[in-house]
Motif scaffolding. Structure first.
Motif, short mmCIF file in Angstrom:
data_model
loop_
_atom_site.label_atom_id
_atom_site.label_comp_id
_atom_site.label_asym_id
_atom_site.label_seq_id
_atom_site.Cartn_x
_atom_site.Cartn_y
_atom_site.Cartn_z
N PHE A 1 0.79 -1.23 0.00
CA PHE A 1 0.00 0.00 0.00
C PHE A 1 0.83 1.28 0.00
N THR A 2 1.89 1.33 0.78
CA THR A 2 2.70 2.55 0.90
C THR A 2 3.95 2.39 0.05
N ALA A 3 3.89 2.89 -1.17
CA ALA A 3 4.94 2.64 -2.17
C ALA A 3 6.31 3.13 -1.73
N TRP A 4 6.40 4.24 -1.02
CA TRP A 4 7.72 4.77 -0.65
C TRP A 4 8.42 3.92 0.40
N TRP A 5 7.72 3.00 1.05
CA TRP A 5 8.37 2.07 1.98
C TRP A 5 9.13 0.96 1.24
N ARG A 6 8.67 0.62 0.04
CA ARG A 6 9.26 -0.51 -0.70
C ARG A 6 10.76 -0.38 -0.92
N PRO A 7 11.25 0.74 -1.47
CA PRO A 7 12.70 0.81 -1.69
C PRO A 7 13.50 0.74 -0.38
N ILE A 8 12.95 1.26 0.68
CA ILE A 8 13.63 1.18 1.99
C ILE A 8 13.74 -0.28 2.40
N GLN A 9 12.62 -0.99 2.34
CA GLN A 9 12.61 -2.40 2.75
C GLN A 9 13.48 -3.26 1.85
N ILE A 10 13.44 -3.04 0.53
CA ILE A 10 14.24 -3.84 -0.39
C ILE A 10 15.72 -3.58 -0.17
N ARG A 11 16.11 -2.33 0.02
CA ARG A 11 17.53 -2.02 0.30
C ARG A 11 17.99 -2.69 1.59
N GLU A 12 17.16 -2.63 2.63
CA GLU A 12 17.52 -3.27 3.90
C GLU A 12 17.69 -4.77 3.71
N ALA A 13 16.76 -5.39 2.98
CA ALA A 13 16.83 -6.84 2.75
C ALA A 13 18.08 -7.20 1.96
N VAL A 14 18.35 -6.49 0.87
CA VAL A 14 19.52 -6.77 0.03
C VAL A 14 20.81 -6.60 0.84
N GLN A 15 20.87 -5.56 1.64
CA GLN A 15 22.06 -5.34 2.47
C GLN A 15 22.25 -6.48 3.47
N TRP A 16 21.19 -6.88 4.14
CA TRP A 16 21.27 -7.96 5.13
C TRP A 16 21.65 -9.29 4.46
N MET A 17 21.01 -9.61 3.33
CA MET A 17 21.29 -10.86 2.64
C MET A 17 22.72 -10.91 2.12
N GLY A 18 23.28 -9.75 1.79
CA GLY A 18 24.65 -9.68 1.32
C GLY A 18 25.67 -10.16 2.34
N GLY A 19 25.29 -10.23 3.59
CA GLY A 19 26.18 -10.69 4.64
C GLY A 19 26.30 -12.20 4.72
N PHE A 20 25.56 -12.91 3.90
CA PHE A 20 25.62 -14.37 3.88
C PHE A 20 26.51 -14.82 2.75
N GLY A 21 26.92 -16.05 2.79
CA GLY A 21 27.82 -16.59 1.78
C GLY A 21 27.20 -16.65 0.40
N PRO A 22 27.99 -17.16 -0.54
CA PRO A 22 27.50 -17.27 -1.92
C PRO A 22 26.40 -18.31 -2.05
N ARG A 23 25.89 -18.44 -3.25
CA ARG A 23 24.81 -19.36 -3.59
C ARG A 23 23.53 -18.97 -2.83
N GLN A 24 22.98 -17.82 -3.22
CA GLN A 24 21.78 -17.29 -2.58
C GLN A 24 20.57 -17.39 -3.51
N ILE A 25 19.45 -17.78 -2.93
CA ILE A 25 18.16 -17.80 -3.63
C ILE A 25 17.21 -16.95 -2.80
N VAL A 26 16.63 -15.94 -3.42
CA VAL A 26 15.76 -14.98 -2.75
C VAL A 26 14.35 -15.14 -3.32
N MET A 27 13.39 -15.43 -2.45
CA MET A 27 12.01 -15.62 -2.88
C MET A 27 11.12 -14.65 -2.13
#
Length: 186
Positions: free
Chosen positions: A93-119
């Motif tokens: 519903f609140t479109a301006w929250w999406r880029p914030i949440q996606i950036r946070e998720a991508v940054q956090w996931m980047g801390g894990f090792g290789p071979r990542q699958i994001v669903m």
């Protein structure tokens, strides 16, 4: 062997006031398949994400994102290699929250090792800047399968049932030893 579930109620909502829907679903899948399923979830304000896996996790965790969203994670050992799987659901519903949440998720996931699958349910379209935040470090599996001629869908577009847009995605890390065979949207 891995299932990503979004909008799962935990002791809240009309379908799960007094129980953990993620655990109920894990139990039902296990009952129907006759094999053990493992669960990792993130509960962001009563509704969250669940990962189910037939593989015993090496480790699992979750994190909360801004505005009551989150990411569930499992590290699985597949053929002697660690594979990190993630499930997330970002704001609709609140479109301006999406880029914030996606950036946070991508940054956090980047801390894990290789071979990542994001669903997950990213609630965005392929031609948006929101989509590019995740599609730049990760490969959109539908796009890769279309390019390889191995993408199939009930309507040919990859959109989910009843819709004309893709809001739900599977992404994988580029060039990490993962091999995409095909994508099917039933």
């Amino acid at each position: 062997d891995v299932v990503s579930l979004n909008e799962v109620n935990f002791f809240s909502g009309t379908c799960a006031w007094d129980f953990d829907m993620g655990e109920r679903l894990r139990s039902l899948v296990q009952q129907k398949t006759g094999v053990t399923w493992h669960k990792q979830h993130v509960n962001a304000g009563g509704v969250g994400n669940v990962l189910l896996s037939r593989h015993q996790p090496v480790s699992s965790t979750s994190t909360l994102l801004s505005y009551q969203r989150g990411v569930a994670q499992m590290t699985l050992s597949i053929n002697g290699q660690h594979v990190n799987v993630f499930s997330t659901h970002v704001e609709y519903f609140t479109a301006w929250w999406r880029p914030i949440q996606i950036r946070e998720a991508v940054q956090w996931m980047g801390g894990f090792g290789p071979r990542q699958i994001v669903m997950g349910d990213f609630n965005t379209w392929p031609d948006t800047s929101d989509y590019q935040i995740v599609a730049t470090p990760y490969q959109d599996a539908w796009v890769a399968a279309q390019s390889a001629g191995t993408a199939t869908a009930y309507n040919g577009t990859g959109a989910t049932h009843g819709g004309t847009s893709r809001l739900d995605y599977v992404f994988h890390e580029r060039s990490t030893g993962l091999s995409l065979q095909s994508v099917n949207v039933p």
